[in-house]
Design a protein around this motif. Structure first.
Motif, PDB file in Angstrom:
ATOM      1  N   THR A   9       0.841  -1.206   0.000  1.00 51.63           N
ATOM      2  CA  THR A   9       0.000   0.000   0.000  1.00 51.63           C
ATOM      3  C   THR A   9       0.874   1.252   0.000  1.00 51.63           C
ATOM      4  O   THR A   9       0.596   2.232  -0.714  1.00 51.63           O
ATOM      5  CB  THR A   9      -0.934  -0.006   1.218  1.00 51.63           C
ATOM      6  OG1 THR A   9      -1.726  -1.197   1.198  1.00 51.63           O
ATOM      7  CG2 THR A   9      -1.845   1.211   1.208  1.00 51.63           C
ATOM      8  N   LEU A  35      -5.533   3.904  -3.262  1.00 59.90           N
ATOM      9  CA  LEU A  35      -5.944   2.543  -2.928  1.00 59.90           C
ATOM     10  C   LEU A  35      -7.463   2.497  -2.967  1.00 59.90           C
ATOM     11  O   LEU A  35      -8.137   3.055  -2.111  1.00 59.90           O
ATOM     12  CB  LEU A  35      -5.422   2.145  -1.544  1.00 59.90           C
ATOM     13  CG  LEU A  35      -5.829   0.744  -1.081  1.00 59.90           C
ATOM     14  CD1 LEU A  35      -5.201  -0.323  -1.960  1.00 59.90           C
ATOM     15  CD2 LEU A  35      -5.444   0.535   0.373  1.00 59.90           C
ATOM     16  N   ALA A  93      -5.989  -0.428  -7.333  1.00 61.66           N
ATOM     17  CA  ALA A  93      -5.492   0.941  -7.156  1.00 61.66           C
ATOM     18  C   ALA A  93      -5.745   1.742  -8.429  1.00 61.66           C
ATOM     19  O   ALA A  93      -5.733   1.184  -9.538  1.00 61.66           O
ATOM     20  CB  ALA A  93      -4.014   0.937  -6.813  1.00 61.66           C
TER      21      ALA A  93
END
Length: 699
Positions: free
Chosen positions: A478, A488, A498
């Protein structure tokens, strides 16, 4: 948690065990013809193996076959011979203890010839004649013939039921009266194949006109030993059979114990005197036709063309040597239940690798034990009826285990989606009006990633440990996305979506999406080092990136919504992620993303992978693999492009050669994939207008 898992899965295991056990025992007891065909072929393997290893039993030394073979027919003319010639053969065999005829003289011939043969048979006093038993015929057996049959039947038998399960034939084809009256006795030479057409069994007795009759092989041993066979019969058939030292229980047939060889003499040699009276003396001689053109051939497990007379020979040899094959039904039933119980116990092992190893050890072990009992003790087990239920139970339990694990993984994925939020708080604060439903169309780059080996890992870890591990993986991934200014969108179990260039305008968003993908692969590689040290399965990742127009904004309902993107660009990115599996790649991007990338590429290079048509789309898409920029990958990409060009030009043989070189030199999985494609195209050439496009039903 462990108890809950056991409680939920326990009934399925026991249910499978009970159902398969019941059906397995029924199948064994009822012996359905179709199943017996398969089981018979399975049984034959050990018979053939023992024969090929030279471990089959030796034939009895006092037993010999006189063959009416090709040299004999070439010497004395076509079969059947004049009965004066048969009289000469009987005269030559007079020193034998017993002469058994696998031949019937059912029709009169020339009176002088018939009388010559009758006189010689009567003079010999050692001839056992053969006859047929039939299901259909035009005439019933007459009273005179029945008198002969009575003399040939079993005398010492006990009936324990009004009806016994022994095959009864309504008709017979006997020897003419003068010949029958001259003989010592007689026996039938009717044999029956198993359901698959092969001959493995030899009948102990048949019933005809109320008489319990023996075959010529048993009749020969009766006369040779000068002992009466003893039988006990009940509603299931022959409960007990004994002759000399040989004893069988609960078997209507002898399972033929095929001998290593057959002692035989040509009838030509016997008639010419090449076989001396000393050699013939005290032998059991079985006379039969073995010339293929006359056709008395029977397929057996050891030879597709076995003379029928050899079956009588081997049965008699088994009795004389007392090496009968014993069938133990009770042991078969125990083996079935014990084998299934072992599979059930193994299925409770937590580690899939341990379970698979145990299955692959235990199941063949039953085959080995069965073979040893057969090789060393002439004990016959029907291992097919043990092994196949074990395999079926193992597959059934493992399939249910996979379904259970998949259900568990879905629950974990649902749990992730419910508490890991991707709401855009900053955007909402800046622009409260954005809370309204709906969105705008804009060009974005979409990244989809998915972890592999998730189900395998879920079996080794508790759900809590699994969530913790996934968090350890997702956190740095992330961060990699956020570092490249991506958004995200959501976690979907062990997958990540994403978006780049939304909600904030982002320059070079295609470059940033590719860089994020490369960083995620690096993170995966680093995490695998830790997983190996913990003795856990390593993970793999597949990433798809596509660039194109999509509708972005708040989607959902007034009660719950989230900022996301929808459209063909998003769908293609998801499908590209799945395409990594067949090609053996980690990062695939579309032609759209390639065209949006800045030049020169920063730290990576591309190799064209394929032209594909994904589910739901008519237009083909060119896809590329993202690779680390180094000399090895540059060489691989260049050579791969040459091979791919030949493939697209339908030069499949040349392409196959080039891909094979790549697969060998670089251990390249994509090359292995195209090797298979080339071989398929060579076997089934595509149409001329195919354009090198491969269609996938699903991504």
């Amino acid at each position: 948690m462990i108890f809950a898992h056991f409680k939920s899965f326990f009934p399925y295991r026991i249910g499978c065990f009970v159902v398969i056990s019941v059906f397995s025992i029924l199948a064994y007891e009822l012996q359905f013809p179709l199943l017996e065909r398969v089981a018979g072929g399975f049984d034959d393997i050990k018979t053939v193996m023992r024969q090929s290893m030279g471990a089959a039993p030796e034939p009895h030394p006092n037993l010999v076959v006189v063959t009416i073979d090709e040299p004999s027919i070439n010497e004395f003319g076509r079969w059947p011979w004049d009965r004066k010639k048969m009289a000469a053969l009987f005269q030559s065999l007079k020193p034998a203890a017993v002469v058994v005829m696998d031949i019937v003289f059912s029709e009169p011939s020339n009176p002088d010839s018939d009388q010559a043969m009758v006189d010689q048979i009567e003079a010999n006093q050692n001839v056992i004649l053969g006859y047929f038993l039939r299901n259909e015929a035009t005439e019933h057996t007459d009273e005179e013939a029945l008198d002969f049959l009575e003399e040939c039947s079993y005398f010492d038998y006990e009936l324990k039921a009004d009806k016994v399960k022994v095959r009864e034939f309504p008709y017979s084809e006997l020897n003419i009266p003068d010949v029958a009256d001259a003989a010592l006795t007689c026996g039938f030479f009717t044999t029956e194949p198993d359901p698959d057409g092969l001959f493995r069994h030899y009948s102990i007795a048949y019933i005809h006109e109320g008489f319990l009759l023996p075959p010529i092989g048993i009749q020969a041993v009766r006369q040779y030993l000068n002992q009466e066979a003893k039988l006990v019969l009940d509603e299931k058939g022959i409960q007990r059979f004994s002759l000399g030292d040989s004893l069988l229980e609960s078997q209507n047939f002898l399972r033929i114990n095929f001998t290593k060889s057959v002692n035989s003499w040509s009838a030509k040699d016997v008639l010419s005197g090449s076989i001396s009276a000393k050699d013939i003396k005290d032998k059991i001689v079985i006379v039969g036709v073995t010339e293929v053109g006359v056709f008395d051939m029977r397929p057996t497990p050891i030879d597709a063309v076995t003379p029928g007379v050899f079956l009588h020979y081997m049965a008699a040899s088994n009795l004389l040597n007392n090496n009968l094959i014993e069938e133990w039904p009770a042991l078969d039933v125990f083996s079935i239940l014990f084998g299934l119980l072992l599979v059930l116990v193994i299925s409770w092992m937590k580690q899939p690798n341990y379970r698979m190893t145990s299955y692959f050890f235990v199941i063949p072990l039953f085959i080995v034990i069965s073979w040893l009992l057969y090789f060393q003790g002439n004990i016959w087990l029907r291992e097919f009826y043990t092994v196949m239920p074990m395999v079926i139970l193992a597959i059934a339990i493992e399939l249910m285990s996979a379904i259970h694990a998949d259900r568990q993984s879905r629950q974990i994925k649902d749990a992730f989606s419910s508490y890991v939020s991707s709401e855009l708080v900053g955007e909402i604060i800046k622009n409260p009006e954005s809370l309204k439903l709906g969105g705008d169309e804009k060009e974005i780059s979409v990244l989809f990633s998915d972890l592999r080996n998730f189900t395998s890992m879920s079996e080794k870890l508790t759900p809590i440990d699994l969530v913790s591990l996934l968090n350890q993986i997702f956190d740095p991934m992330t961060e990699a996305i956020l570092k490249e200014k991506g958004m995200l969108d959501k976690y979907i179990g062990d997958a990540i979506m994403a978006i780049f260039n939304a909600p904030i305008e982002l320059e070079q968003h295609a470059d940033r999406a590719v860089q994020a993908a490369l960083a995620m692969v690096t993170i995966k590689n680093q995490k695998n080092i830790s997983l190996r040290e913990q003795g856990l399965p390593t993970i793999e990742i597949g990433i798809g990136v596509n660039t194109g127009p999509a509708v972005v904004g708040n989607m959902g309902s007034k009660l719950r919504f989230s900022y996301t993107a929808i459209g063909d660009a998003v769908n293609l990115s998801s499908r590209l992620e799945g395409m990594n599996k067949p090609y053996g790649t980690r990062i695939l991007i579309s032609e759209n993303t390639k065209n949006a990338l800045s030049q020169p590429y920063q730290g990576f290079l591309l190799r064209m992978m394929d032209r594909i048509r994904v589910a739901g789309k008519n237009e083909p898409v060119i896809i590329f693999e993202v690779m680390i920029d180094n000399d090895n990958n540059k060489a691989l990409a260049a050579q791969f492009e040459r091979a791919l060009t030949q493939y697209f030009n339908s030069q499949f043989l040349l392409a196959l050669e080039l891909f094979s070189e790549l697969a060998h030199a670089y251990e390249d999985q994509a090359s292995n994939y195209f090797i298979a494609r080339c071989e398929q195209c060579l076997a089934e050439p595509p149409p001329e207008d195919w354009g090198g496009v491969t269609s996938f039903k699903k991504g």
